[in-house]
Design a protein around this motif. Sequence first.
Motif, PDB file in Angstrom:
ATOM      1  N   ARG A 141       0.815  -1.205   0.000  1.00  0.00           N
ATOM      2  CA  ARG A 141       0.000   0.000   0.000  1.00  0.00           C
ATOM      3  C   ARG A 141       0.855   1.263   0.000  1.00  0.00           C
ATOM      4  NH1 ARG A 141      -4.904  -1.374   4.319  1.00  0.00           N
ATOM      5  NH2 ARG A 141      -5.715  -3.211   3.219  1.00  0.00           N
ATOM      6  N   ARG A 142       2.157   1.083   0.075  1.00  0.00           N
ATOM      7  CA  ARG A 142       3.054   2.232   0.083  1.00  0.00           C
ATOM      8  C   ARG A 142       3.113   2.864  -1.302  1.00  0.00           C
ATOM      9  NH1 ARG A 142       9.398   1.399   1.194  1.00  0.00           N
ATOM     10  NH2 ARG A 142       9.146   0.342  -0.810  1.00  0.00           N
ATOM     11  N   ARG A 143       2.959   4.153  -1.364  1.00  0.00           N
ATOM     12  CA  ARG A 143       3.023   4.861  -2.643  1.00  0.00           C
ATOM     13  C   ARG A 143       4.488   5.138  -2.991  1.00  0.00           C
ATOM     14  NH1 ARG A 143      -1.113   9.711  -3.360  1.00  0.00           N
ATOM     15  NH2 ARG A 143      -0.330   9.367  -5.470  1.00  0.00           N
ATOM     16  N   PRO A 144       4.918   4.736  -4.171  1.00  0.00           N
ATOM     17  CA  PRO A 144       6.326   4.958  -4.539  1.00  0.00           C
ATOM     18  C   PRO A 144       6.618   6.428  -4.779  1.00  0.00           C
ATOM     19  CG  PRO A 144       5.108   4.087  -6.412  1.00  0.00           C
ATOM     20  CD  PRO A 144       4.174   4.026  -5.229  1.00  0.00           C
ATOM     21  N   MET A 145       7.857   6.810  -4.621  1.00  0.00           N
ATOM     22  CA  MET A 145       8.302   8.172  -4.850  1.00  0.00           C
ATOM     23  C   MET A 145       8.432   8.415  -6.354  1.00  0.00           C
ATOM     24  SD  MET A 145      11.196  10.157  -5.461  1.00  0.00           S
ATOM     25  CE  MET A 145      12.612   9.204  -4.946  1.00  0.00           C
ATOM     26  N   ASN A 146       7.671   9.391  -6.881  1.00  0.00           N
ATOM     27  CA  ASN A 146       7.582   9.609  -8.317  1.00  0.00           C
ATOM     28  C   ASN A 146       8.348  10.832  -8.817  1.00  0.00           C
ATOM     29  OD1 ASN A 146       5.676   7.485  -9.360  1.00  0.00           O
ATOM     30  ND2 ASN A 146       4.364   8.381  -7.774  1.00  0.00           N
ATOM     31  N   ASP A 147       9.059  11.509  -7.935  1.00  0.00           N
ATOM     32  CA  ASP A 147       9.758  12.741  -8.307  1.00  0.00           C
ATOM     33  C   ASP A 147      11.257  12.555  -8.076  1.00  0.00           C
ATOM     34  OD1 ASP A 147      10.742  15.267  -8.715  1.00  0.00           O
ATOM     35  OD2 ASP A 147       9.349  16.278  -7.364  1.00  0.00           O
ATOM     36  N   LEU A 148      12.034  12.574  -9.162  1.00  0.00           N
ATOM     37  CA  LEU A 148      13.475  12.343  -9.050  1.00  0.00           C
ATOM     38  C   LEU A 148      14.147  13.351  -8.131  1.00  0.00           C
ATOM     39  CD1 LEU A 148      15.881  10.648 -10.027  1.00  0.00           C
ATOM     40  CD2 LEU A 148      16.111  12.225 -11.963  1.00  0.00           C
ATOM     41  N   SER A 149      13.619  14.586  -8.078  1.00  0.00           N
ATOM     42  CA  SER A 149      14.237  15.615  -7.229  1.00  0.00           C
ATOM     43  C   SER A 149      14.095  15.291  -5.750  1.00  0.00           C
ATOM     44  CB  SER A 149      13.615  16.986  -7.520  1.00  0.00           C
ATOM     45  OG  SER A 149      12.244  17.018  -7.140  1.00  0.00           O
ATOM     46  N   ARG A 150      13.172  14.383  -5.396  1.00  0.00           N
ATOM     47  CA  ARG A 150      12.970  14.002  -3.991  1.00  0.00           C
ATOM     48  C   ARG A 150      13.858  12.821  -3.585  1.00  0.00           C
ATOM     49  NH1 ARG A 150       7.293  12.282  -3.277  1.00  0.00           N
ATOM     50  NH2 ARG A 150       8.025  11.948  -1.143  1.00  0.00           N
ATOM     51  N   LEU A 151      14.637  12.314  -4.513  1.00  0.00           N
ATOM     52  CA  LEU A 151      15.557  11.222  -4.188  1.00  0.00           C
ATOM     53  C   LEU A 151      16.605  11.733  -3.210  1.00  0.00           C
ATOM     54  CD1 LEU A 151      16.325   8.214  -5.225  1.00  0.00           C
ATOM     55  CD2 LEU A 151      18.129   9.393  -6.484  1.00  0.00           C
ATOM     56  N   SER A 152      16.661  11.140  -2.019  1.00  0.00           N
ATOM     57  CA  SER A 152      17.592  11.612  -0.994  1.00  0.00           C
ATOM     58  C   SER A 152      19.003  11.110  -1.266  1.00  0.00           C
ATOM     59  CB  SER A 152      17.128  11.129   0.385  1.00  0.00           C
ATOM     60  OG  SER A 152      17.268   9.719   0.480  1.00  0.00           O
ATOM     61  N   TYR A 153      19.970  11.710  -0.571  1.00  0.00           N
ATOM     62  CA  TYR A 153      21.350  11.248  -0.695  1.00  0.00           C
ATOM     63  C   TYR A 153      21.488   9.818  -0.171  1.00  0.00           C
ATOM     64  CZ  TYR A 153      23.035  15.878  -1.988  1.00  0.00           C
ATOM     65  OH  TYR A 153      23.270  17.059  -2.658  1.00  0.00           O
ATOM     66  N   GLY A 154      20.732   9.507   0.863  1.00  0.00           N
ATOM     67  CA  GLY A 154      20.772   8.146   1.399  1.00  0.00           C
ATOM     68  C   GLY A 154      20.260   7.126   0.398  1.00  0.00           C
ATOM     69  N   MET A 155      19.167   7.464  -0.282  1.00  0.00           N
ATOM     70  CA  MET A 155      18.626   6.556  -1.302  1.00  0.00           C
ATOM     71  C   MET A 155      19.604   6.417  -2.464  1.00  0.00           C
ATOM     72  SD  MET A 155      14.615   7.741  -1.286  1.00  0.00           S
ATOM     73  CE  MET A 155      14.057   6.512  -2.453  1.00  0.00           C
ATOM     74  N   ALA A 156      20.216   7.535  -2.854  1.00  0.00           N
ATOM     75  CA  ALA A 156      21.186   7.496  -3.950  1.00  0.00           C
ATOM     76  C   ALA A 156      22.350   6.579  -3.602  1.00  0.00           C
ATOM     77  CB  ALA A 156      21.690   8.908  -4.250  1.00  0.00           C
ATOM     78  N   LEU A 157      22.875   6.719  -2.377  1.00  0.00           N
ATOM     79  CA  LEU A 157      23.983   5.863  -1.951  1.00  0.00           C
ATOM     80  C   LEU A 157      23.540   4.405  -1.890  1.00  0.00           C
ATOM     81  CD1 LEU A 157      26.888   5.625  -0.943  1.00  0.00           C
ATOM     82  CD2 LEU A 157      26.042   6.045   1.381  1.00  0.00           C
ATOM     83  N   GLY A 158      22.311   4.169  -1.433  1.00  0.00           N
ATOM     84  CA  GLY A 158      21.790   2.806  -1.378  1.00  0.00           C
ATOM     85  C   GLY A 158      21.722   2.174  -2.759  1.00  0.00           C
ATOM     86  N   ILE A 159      21.268   2.942  -3.742  1.00  0.00           N
ATOM     87  CA  ILE A 159      21.230   2.436  -5.113  1.00  0.00           C
ATOM     88  C   ILE A 159      22.645   2.154  -5.606  1.00  0.00           C
ATOM     89  CG2 ILE A 159      20.655   3.039  -7.510  1.00  0.00           C
ATOM     90  CD1 ILE A 159      18.282   4.657  -6.376  1.00  0.00           C
ATOM     91  N   GLY A 160      23.583   3.014  -5.216  1.00  0.00           N
ATOM     92  CA  GLY A 160      24.983   2.789  -5.579  1.00  0.00           C
ATOM     93  C   GLY A 160      25.534   1.507  -4.998  1.00  0.00           C
ATOM     94  N   VAL A 161      25.105   1.159  -3.790  1.00  0.00           N
ATOM     95  CA  VAL A 161      25.538  -0.104  -3.177  1.00  0.00           C
ATOM     96  C   VAL A 161      24.974  -1.284  -3.969  1.00  0.00           C
ATOM     97  CG1 VAL A 161      25.339  -1.567  -1.131  1.00  0.00           C
ATOM     98  CG2 VAL A 161      25.821   0.881  -0.875  1.00  0.00           C
TER      99      VAL A 161
END
Length: 275
Positions: A141-161
């Motif tokens: 039921r969680r709504r995914p984040m649809n705005d690239l500008s809202r991507l946090s630094y933590g999420m970016a690093l996580g994707i990098g991992v």
Amino acid sequence: MDIILLLKTVLLGIVEGITEWLPISSTGHLILADEFIKLNMTADFKEMFDVVIQLGAIMAVVVLYFHKLNPFSPKKNHDEKMDTIILWTKVILAVFPAAIIGILFDDWLNDHFYNPPVVAAMLIIYGVLFIIIENRNKRSRRRPMNDLSRLSYGMALGIGVFQILALIPGTSRSGATILGGILLGCSRTVAAEFSFFLGIPVMFGASLLKIVKFGLAFTSTQLIVLIVGMVVSFLVSIGAIKFLLGYIKKNDFKAFGVYRIILGLLVIVYFAFIK
């Protein structure tokens, strides 16, 4: 130049252009394609070629997203320019995990993982994961984040991992980063676009590393093969990127998961019973 060699180069460029952006593993497909499309070049050149033709693929992203990625565009106001710079800092941050591991263990990874059994296993494993994760998302039921500008630094690093996983052929760089983005709460489109942008420094860096290791003493034939492979990869990548972005607006990634599983099984059958 041998026309057969040129045709083989074109075919490999097509394979790279299609598979680099779809989550089905370009490196894995090129390793498998080499079983049937022999370039008749040295092993060192072939290893370098498989990486460097990705420059053609990445230039497709640069062209398609040039305005979005250009922080100096006169068509952007100050805030838009700052948003672009922030996007690039997130991309650079996400590059570090795989870059460090890749530089330290490049030769070891090549010696131990660049073979058909590993490719087959990774194709199947991540194919299953795509199906499991997409089924889980349908129940969430969680709504995914649809705005690239809202991507946090933590999420970016996580994707990098998650991108570290793609150092094993058959995994797919786009597949690993898109899966990572979805698991961290991104929509498919945001995960795919960030994966595209993340590929720019990754592929430029990987290509530079391979060229330096190979040396710059190319023969005229080798140079033509590289250029043709990159140009074909660039042109095909334009279509592949547009297809993927259009496809995921209405569909999930399960079809790619099924494809990976079928291809992985075919690879096992071929190398176990036919070759």
